[in-house]
Each structure stands twice: as structure tokens, then as C-alpha cells.
Design an enzyme around this catalytic site. Structure first.
Site, PDB file in Angstrom:
ATOM      1  N   ASP A 130       0.760  -1.266  -0.029  1.00  0.00           N
ATOM      2  CA  ASP A 130      -0.081  -0.001   0.044  1.00  0.00           C
ATOM      3  C   ASP A 130       0.756   1.286   0.019  1.00  0.00           C
ATOM      4  O   ASP A 130       2.255   1.080   0.347  1.00  0.00           O
ATOM      5  CB  ASP A 130      -0.794   0.086   1.318  1.00  0.00           C
ATOM      6  CG  ASP A 130      -1.773  -1.055   1.300  1.00  0.00           C
ATOM      7  OD1 ASP A 130      -2.027  -1.848   0.335  1.00  0.00           O
ATOM      8  OD2 ASP A 130      -2.367  -1.164   2.310  1.00  0.00           O
ATOM      9  N   ASP A 132       1.302   4.601   1.977  1.00  0.00           N
ATOM     10  CA  ASP A 132       1.053   5.096   3.217  1.00  0.00           C
ATOM     11  C   ASP A 132       1.328   6.637   3.372  1.00  0.00           C
ATOM     12  O   ASP A 132       2.543   6.966   3.023  1.00  0.00           O
ATOM     13  CB  ASP A 132       1.581   4.463   4.481  1.00  0.00           C
ATOM     14  CG  ASP A 132       1.078   3.023   4.787  1.00  0.00           C
ATOM     15  OD1 ASP A 132       0.234   2.891   4.810  1.00  0.00           O
ATOM     16  OD2 ASP A 132       1.991   2.188   4.406  1.00  0.00           O
TER      17      ASP A 132
END
Length: 205
Positions: A130, A132
Site C-alpha cells: 500500500d 501510506d
């Protein structure tokens, strides 16, 4: 040194500073000169709570670092425009979202694996990482505005996890943009449910 904040990366922790029972991978990481990340926890004035990242996702180690040991500090905001020759989806998403975030009128930064890699050069990202991000929100961000921002982030090439950094702690943009009356606020004193992250005295019933 100015106030250290969660997600700041610090250099200077060495194997000699670690507790005797520290795992071998932690000793190895510190021996290679990797940075540690500031975490939220209450400490003595001369210490800072930090976390060590290993090569594997489950390799996370919490410890303390003496403020006097800090040799270098990199804040998430300093990583917004750092380029990389790697082409993982998280870095593609960062390039895609950079104009939007630059124009939002608030200070933002890169944290997590992407921030760690951009700051240190240590490979931490992979195909399924992901992205962040943090957003400094000293003043309240409306929930409708949060939802609009979330919709734009959700159009990115990979999942994006953005944390709103309020004066009282952090709350996930995804939660604040949702319909729940109370949201989870993370602060140095712990985690609690609040109705308004900018009014920290509200406790869960």
C-alpha cells in the site's frame, strides 16, 4: 532538535543501544545503519519511542532511543518529491497523487514502506505494498471534505492509507470519511474512540 513526531525517521541507533534480548534481525538491521521510525508512546524526556523495521512484514520491534543518539532525522514531508528508479504500484500512486496533495493547502508526507525506502534507499516496497501517507490537519477537516479526498485517493493505482495528524493524535481518513459516530484516535497515551479527533477530551462511553 525540534519536536519529534510520529513517522519521523531517525538514524543513530546501533546494536550496542539495543536490549540484550533483541532479536537477531533487529541487531542486523541496526548494524547495517537502517533508520528507525518514531512511534506514539509516553517516554522520559531524554528518550524517544521508536520502531525497527525488518525485511518481513511481521518483523516490527518496539524499543527506546536516547535523544542524544540521534544523528539524522527525516520527516515524511521531506519525502513528497523524492524520486525512485523503482516502479512499484505504491510509487506510481505517489506520482499520480502528488499534484492533488500539493494543491490541497495542507502539509502532507510519505510514511510506511514507501517513506522508509525513499529516505533510506533500503528496499522495503513490493508489488502489493500500500501507499501510506500523512496529512497535517492542525484545524478540523470536515467529514464531507474527507469523503471527497478519500474518493480521489481510492482512484489511485494501489490502495492508499492516509492518516490525519491532528494536534491530539492520528485518525484514519477512511474512518473519518465514514458514517460511524465515533472514530479511533491514536495518541501517545493509547487508543480511544472519540466523536471529534480535534476535541481530544471526549471519551468512549
Amino acid at each position: 532538535m525540534t519536536v519529534l513526531l510520529a513517522h519521523d525517521l531517525l538514524w543513530g541507533l546501533t546494536p550496542e543501544h539495543l536490549p540484550a534480548d533483541a532479536p537477531a534481525w533487529v541487531i542486523e538491521a541496526m548494524g547495517e545503519g537502517h533508520p528507525v521510525v518514531v512511534r506514539r508512546a509516553l517516554t522520559a524526556a531524554d528518550q524517544i519511542a521508536v520502531g525497527v523495521r525488518g525485511r518481513l512484514r511481521e518483523q516490527r520491534y518496539a524499543t527506546l532511543m536516547a535523544v542524544t543518539a540521534i544523528q539524522r532525522r527525516v520527516r515524511p514531508e521531506e519525502l513528497c518529491h523524492v524520486e525512485s528508479d523503482r516502479d512499484w504500484p505504491a510509487l506510481q500512486a505517489l506520482a499520480q497523487l502528488r499534484p492533488l496533495l500539493d494543491d490541497c493547502g495542507l502539509s502532507w508526507g510519505v510514511s510506511g514502506s514507501a517513506g522508509f525506502e525513499l529516505a533510506s534507499g533500503v528496499e522495503a516496497l513490493h508489488q502489493h505494498s500500500d501507499l501510506d501517507l500523512i496529512l497535517r490537519t492542525a484545524q478540523p477537516l470536515g467529514r464531507v471534505q474527507a469523503l471527497e479526498l478519500l474518493k480521489q485517493l481510492d482512484a489511485a493505482i494501489c490502495p492508499v492509507d492516509l492518516q490525519l495528524q491532528t494536534p491530539n493524535g492520528a485518525v484514519a481518513l477512511r474512518e473519518w470519511a465514514g458514517s460511524a459516530q465515533r472514530v479511533l484516535l491514536k495518541s501517545a497515551s493509547g487508543v480511544r474512540l472519540v466523536m471529534d479527533p480535534w476535541q481530544a477530551l471526549e471519551q468512549a462511553a
